[in-house]
Structure formats: C-alpha cells, structure tokens
Design an enzyme around this catalytic site. Structure first.
Site, short mmCIF file in Angstrom:
data_model
loop_
_atom_site.label_atom_id
_atom_site.label_comp_id
_atom_site.label_asym_id
_atom_site.label_seq_id
_atom_site.Cartn_x
_atom_site.Cartn_y
_atom_site.Cartn_z
NE ARG A 39 -51.93 24.78 30.12
CZ ARG A 39 -53.02 24.40 30.77
NH1 ARG A 39 -54.14 24.24 30.11
NH2 ARG A 39 -53.01 24.18 32.07
CG HIS A 90 -47.08 18.40 29.35
ND1 HIS A 90 -46.77 19.73 29.14
CD2 HIS A 90 -48.33 18.24 28.84
CE1 HIS A 90 -47.78 20.33 28.53
NE2 HIS A 90 -48.74 19.44 28.34
CE1 TYR A 134 -55.60 -2.13 20.75
CE2 TYR A 134 -56.81 -0.05 20.69
CZ TYR A 134 -56.73 -1.38 21.06
OH TYR A 134 -57.75 -1.97 21.72
#
Length: 772
Positions: A39, A90, A134
């Site tokens: 990570r 993921h 968006y």
C-alpha cells in the site's frame, strides 16, 4: 506464562506450538510487510504504489490511453474507472482508490500528472475533488511511458486477488517515475518522502550512468542538482546539504516562495508572491497572517502573551493589507501591501518569510521497494542504478519477445514462399489427399505450423503480387532479426538502444526546471529593540522581572510571601537571561521579553517548556559574548559564552553533560578572572589558573576540575581575581559564610584535577561565588 497457540506447521506435522507472544510478533510482522509493500511505499522499478499501478493498468485496458498516432481517447466517468479497479484488482474502499486517482490528476501534487482529469479535481488550497460521479478521467499522454510496452513480454503478470484475471507485477517504465513524480507515504515503521525531479535532468543522469557507471557523485549532482517541485519555489539550502541528502537518502531542505515587486503609481509598490513551497497553499498563508495580526488568547492564559503582542506589532508595522488574486490565469498570486512605500522591501519580505510558511522545510526520505522486494532507504545513485538495471532487463525481455515473434513470422512466410513456387502441386494435394496436412508436410518438408497456415490461407493471397510482398516482408524481418540479435548479444548495443529511447522520451516530454536552486540565508525575524540599560531581578523561586536602569537598591525589592532575592543582573535590553536546568539543559529568554517591575513579575518557567521532574535552580543574564564557568557535582567543568547556550527553542538546549546522580553547579562569571576556586563537600579547596580550562562552544562534560572520591561531590567552582565568598550551614542549621582573600586562596593553589587542601571553615559549605 504466555498462552500456547496451535498453528499448522507443514504437511508432515499436524501442529506446531507457539507462544502467544511469538504468534503476535509473527502476525504483526506479516501485517507490517503487507502494508509496506502492498500500500504505502512506491516501487523503484516503475515508481508506483500498488493502487496507482492498478488504476493505470485498468484505465489502459479500458481504452483510455493515448497512442503514438491514433486519436485522443474519450474520457469516462471516474466512478466507472474506480468500479473497474475495485472489481478486478483492488478490493478496498472506493474513496481510497478515487483519492489516488485524483492525486495522479493534480498538477500541483505531481510534477508530471499521469491522469488527465476533467471537472473539479480539487485545488492547492485543500479543496476536495467533486464526487466521482461528476468527474471524468483518461490517461495523460506521458502515461504511455509506463504502459506502451505492457503487452511486449516486458514484465511478469500475477493473479489478482481472487484469481479471476491477472495484473502486472510492475509497469515497464521507460523513465524512473519514482524520481519524476516522487512519492509520500507512511507505513508500519517506515515512511517515504521522495521529492519530484525534472524529467530532462533525470534522463541526462540515467544516460550518464549508462555511459559511465563509475561517474563520481560530484558529476552526478551536476546533472541532477536538486528537486524540481510542481509549484516551483526556491531551494535555499547549501549545495552541500542537498548533496548530503542525496548521498544518504535522507535530509531536509529549506524552500521558500518566489515573488516579484510590482511598482505602482506615485512611488507605491506591492509584493506579489507567484510560487509557493511544496505542501503550502494560499489559504494556509492567509490563515497564518490572520493568526499573527488577530491573535487569540492561548489556552490557560488570561491575556495575550508578550510574544504574541510583540509579533503582532512587528507584522502590523510593515503590512497594511493582503489579498488573494489567484485565478485560472495565475495559479498563485498573493498580493501584500506595505504599510508605507518608505518601508524597505527587504524588511517586509524578511518578516513574511520568518513568520509564515512562505519559507519552510521539505524533507527527503528516499525509502522505496527495491528490485529485491525489500523496502530500503536508498541514495540517489542507488535509485538510478536500480532503475537502469530494471530497464536493461525490460528491454532485453522486450527484444527477446519481439525476436520470437519475428522468427515465427519468418517461419510462416518461408512456408508460404515455398507454396507459391509450387502452387499447382499444392492445390492438387489439397484437392485429392485425405490428409492434406500430412501430405504437404511430407512433400515439401514443412513443419506442422507452416502446413496449418497454408491450409488456412485465402485464395487471393496466392496471387503473383503476393509473392513480391512476401519477399519484401521477409527482407525486412530478417533485417530486424539481425538487429534484435545484435542487441541481445552485445551489452553495448543494448545500452545504446536504451540511451536512444531515453533521449527521444526526454525530447518529447521534457520541460524546463521550475524550482530555482540558489543558496540564501534562512530568514529570521529581527525585532527592533531599544538598547538601554536594565536590571534583571530573579527571586529564589524563579520569578523574574526587569527594572529600568542600573544601581537599584536590592533592599527595596518586594517579593511574595516565602520568597526572596536570588540575584540581580545589570545588563541591557538586547541581552539574554539564561536558566540552568537540573537536567543539564540551558533555557534562554530575551531580556526584552521579560515583564516590567509592576507586580511580582512572572515565573521563568512560563517562558519555557520544562521537562517533567526537573527545575531551574540557577540563572544568569548578560551579553552574548560574556564567558561563564560551568560545572557539575561530578567535578568536571568548562568555559562557554552566553551565545553558545542561546537557543530559540522553548525546550532549551542540552549543554551540560551530567550523569544520573550528579547535579549542575552554580555558574560563575569568567570574564576578567585569572584563577578558579573549587570546593567539595569534604571542605577541600583547590585553586588553579583559569588558562588550564578550555572553551567548549558545543557544551559537554568538560575537563576534570577537582579529583573526588566516590562519596565526594563538587559543591561549586567560580572564577576570581582576588577573593571569593563561601556560604553554608554551621551548628544548629545556622547560616554561615566566609570571604577568602588571595592569600588564603593561594595556600590551596595547585594544578587542575588535584584534590586540593582541606580548609578550616567551621561549617559545611553549600556554595561559592566570586567577590572580585
């Protein structure tokens, strides 16, 4: 006793006993490594963290990447990208994946953004991006350097989290993106802070190391002089500091904003900041100035501190107003209006730099996962060399993969060429044979691969014109075969190919450096103080105050009940008051910041951050050049100037080294003195020449002043010219003191580090000080 946990060992032993402590240690270590490698830390090969690598690979598979010649890809909703990444590669939170996508699209976060974002992707002022439903995204053109060779056998693929598909272990990076875009992350026990760099400079460094692996550090740093931040700015650290950070992989650089002075009508002017240091936003600078000019009372305080008031007055004396004029045309434009056009420009600039984030530190910690899979802090040279090794391996694998494709195609074309020379016979065999494949292989000595190709060939490909095309393609492929084989057989040819590709990429995607590297002095706020005589009064309980002028009568001083006079120091407002902690630290407070004589003053500890369990038993005030004799009960001491002990840190400065059972002794003025007098708790006195001691500007333990047995302690040491005063307790706890003149002191004169002579004082000494 630890509990016992049963855990499978191997196929031959059903159980293995582990203590609970061992099991927890092993489990936590596995978790830590998972966080580090899975990570938080980037890989030195492609410079990407796993989530970034997966986002780039998923977007490439979705057709969102630019090609060298094709049209620009169409952007898709970010939510679609995040959903594909989570579903395939993921299995973590969607917000974490979206945050990583957003960061890769921010030109103020990454030097070379890998994602081309459309919509609101946040701002440098800390504004968050719009929701993923968006915004839209596609890969930036430079992402080709990470993905173009993904299908050319260059990297290994591994199963995804559920084994339903595969993902690349690394991306075949054509440039070291770990240095280009840098990285920031915190893992379990490890952290990384790699700054971004200029693409052209990194490319030149790689080329130089390929041509000359033994390139010296100085030559390497000439090619890559320092970081190149997305927002520009100026690195003011010394070149030696930058090179030291690169040589070790860890360091801290001083970075400041860049500005211009704009002349206005009637002789007026304004300061305009156009570039900010990394991690600093316009909003942060505005908030810092608001906190200075409109301070709030600190928790636990009834009113503003003198420091807050002083800082406010200083800022308002040079600054009249400021406004943020940042826009699409100017990413950063902060306008500062001076109080008056007659104020020196350097004074306004220095005040802003010293008190705001316009000048800050940028840390360097080049920890990354190496080619061996281990997270290690690496130097600049190591990072470049590891990437070069990775690139050489990648190009070799690409060449081998391409060579196998070329050889396979040549094999097919040679079969077709043979068929065209005997087309009628081939057609006859196909029409009349029950097993045409075997017949063709036997008749024309074809391989199975060639025979299958001939049986699947279209009739129109048997025209005479096709024979010419086959011959031309064979010529081209054999030429490519020779070229690929030459690269694989000759390391020098492999290096030349890599250098050629790096040069081409640098020409296509390189740009000019944004961050100026120019050494400057760190800005420091110079508060204007009227230089005048004052007297610092310190009480026995550590309360301090300042009285104007010299020559005050100590009998007129009033203190709180149970308190009394410790001492008075006639000095000046520009001098410093030192407090000597029982832990060996020295705390410094400017005399100008001490309260006046109204009331009882203020406790010295209110100006400093004192460690728990310690106190401040001794004080001294004076000019920076004043020399003091410092000592400890262990019998060691040295000389130091007040300037050596002065620090801006409220936590003080570790200066006098003492062991666990020792204490700090009272400091003594050494200026104008010729000798040193030491007294121990066994009433032994030793005097010797002051010249036998040395000045230790960095503090420490010093030299042995007086030889002591295990149970003996040094009560104190003072420098003197003619006489000293010794005080202590006599019978019944009665306070006693005695002044020893030069004749008595000379009786105890010897060499430093001796035991001295026992004095007939008639009381137990507890302190010594200089009279004259």
């Amino acid at each position: 006793m630890d509990q016992i946990v049963d855990t499978p060992l191997n196929e031959h032993s059903e159980f293995n006993e582990l203590t609970l402590g061992q099991y927890a240690q092993q489990a936590y270590l596995e978790y830590a490594l998972s966080v580090v490698k899975g990570r938080a830390l980037p890989d030195v090969a492609d410079g990407q963290k796993p989530v970034q690598r997966r986002i780039l690979y998923a977007m490439d598979r979705m057709g969102l990447s630019y090609s060298a010649t094709g049209p620009a890809p169409r952007a898709v909703k970010s939510a679609r990208v995040v959903g594909d990444v989570l579903g395939r590669f993921h299995p973590h939170g969607d917000q974490a994946a979206y945050d990583a996508l957003v960061r890769m699209a921010q030109d103020f976060s990454q030097r070379y953004p890998l994602v081309d974002g459309q919509g609101n992707f946040g701002s440098r002022d800390g504004d968050g991006a719009a929701a993923m439903r968006y915004t839209e995204a596609r890969l930036a053109p430079i992402a080709r350097l990470l993905l173009d060779e993904i299908d050319q056998g260059t990297v290994d693929f591994i199963p995804n989290y559920d084994g339903s598909t595969q993902e690349p272990r690394h991306l075949p990076a054509r440039l070291p993106f770990a240095l280009l875009n840098g990285a920031s992350g915190i893992a379990v026990g490890l952290a990384t802070e790699i700054p971004s760099h200029n693409l052209r400079e990194v490319a030149q460094s790689c080329i130089a190391l390929l041509k000359q692996p033994r390139l010296t550090d100085d030559e390497l740093f000439e090619l890559l002089p320092g970081p190149d931040f997305p927002g520009g700015g100026q690195i003011i650290s010394a070149l030696d500091d930058i090179r030291s950070a690169y040589a070790t992989g860890r360091g801290s650089l001083k970075v400041r904003a860049r500005w211009v002075i704009e002349d206005l009508a009637r002789g007026q002017w304004q300061l305009v900041v156009t570039e900010l240091p990394p991690g600093v936003s316009t909003q942060k600078v505005l908030e810092e100035i608001e906190d200075i000019t409109n301070p709030k009372v600190k928790t636990g305080k009834k009113a503003l501190t003198q420091e807050q008031q002083q800082l406010k007055a200083t800022m308002l004396s040079v600054l009249d107003g400021l406004r943020d004029e940042s826009s699409k045309d100017a990413a950063v434009r902060i306008v500062f209006e001076p109080k008056s056009s007659r104020i020196p420009q350097e004074e306004l600039i220095n005040t802003l730099l010293a008190q705001t984030s316009l000048e800050t530190s940028a840390s360097i910690n080049m920890t990354s996962v190496g080619l061996d899979g281990k997270p290690v802090q690496k130097s600049l040279r190591q990072m470049l060399q590891e990437w070069i090794t990775f690139r050489q391996h990648t190009v070799r694998r690409r060449s081998e993969h391409r060579l196998s494709k070329v050889l396979d195609r040549i094999h097919i074309l040679e079969g077709r060429q043979l068929v065209l020379l005997n087309i009628d016979e081939v057609i006859h065999i196909i029409r009349n044979s029950d097993e045409p494949k075997s017949a063709l292989m036997e008749k024309f000595r074809l391989t199975e691969r060639q025979a299958e190709d001939i049986l699947e060939i279209r009739l129109r490909q048997l025209a005479r014109l096709e024979a010419i095309k086959i011959e031309q393609e064979l010529t081209s492929l054999r030429k490519e075969q020779d070229s690929l084989q030459h690269v694989l057989d000759n390391p020098s040819a492999l290096k030349k190919l890599i250098i050629k590709e790096i040069e081409a990429d640098a020409k296509l995607f390189g740009d000019e450096r944004r961050t100026l590297i120019q050494e400057e002095k760190k800005a420091a706020l110079e508060v204007k103080i009227v230089d005048e005589p004052v007297t610092v009064v310190v009480s026995q309980k550590g309360w301090v105050q300042v009285r104007t002028g010299h020559g005050h009568d100590a009998q007129s001083f009033a203190f709180k009940s149970g308190d009394g006079l410790y001492g008075t120091f006639e000095c000046r407002t520009v001098d410093t008051l030192l407090g000597f902690g029982s832990n060996g630290r020295v705390y410094s407070v400017p005399v100008a910041s001490l309260p006046g004589a109204r009331g009882d003053g203020a406790p010295f500890i209110s100006f400093i951050d004192l460690e728990a369990g310690t106190d401040v038993p001794y004080f001294w005030a004076g000019a920076q050049q004043v020399m003091l004799l410092l000592s400890g009960s262990g019998g060691y001491g040295f000389l130091a100037q007040i300037s050596d002990m002065t620090s801006r840190q409220k936590a003080g400065k570790a200066f006098i080294s003492i062991s666990k059972d020792e204490t700090v002794c009272r400091p003594s003025l050494a200026d104008g003195a010729e000798s040193v007098a030491c007294i121990a708790n066994n009433r032994h006195i030793l005097t010797f020449e002051l010249a036998e001691l040395k000045h230790q500007a960095s503090g420490g333990r010093g030299l042995m002043l007086m030889s002591l047995d295990k149970k003996e302690q040094l009560i104190g040491a003072c420098a003197y010219t003619r006489s000293v005063r010794i005080w202590g307790e006599g019978r019944g706890g009665k306070a006693r003191e005695e002044v020893l003149e030069i004749r008595s002191l000379n009786n105890a004169k010897g060499v430093r580090a001796r035991r001295g002579r026992k004095a007939d004082l008639g009381f137990n000494p507890s302190g010594i000080e200089r009279v004259e």
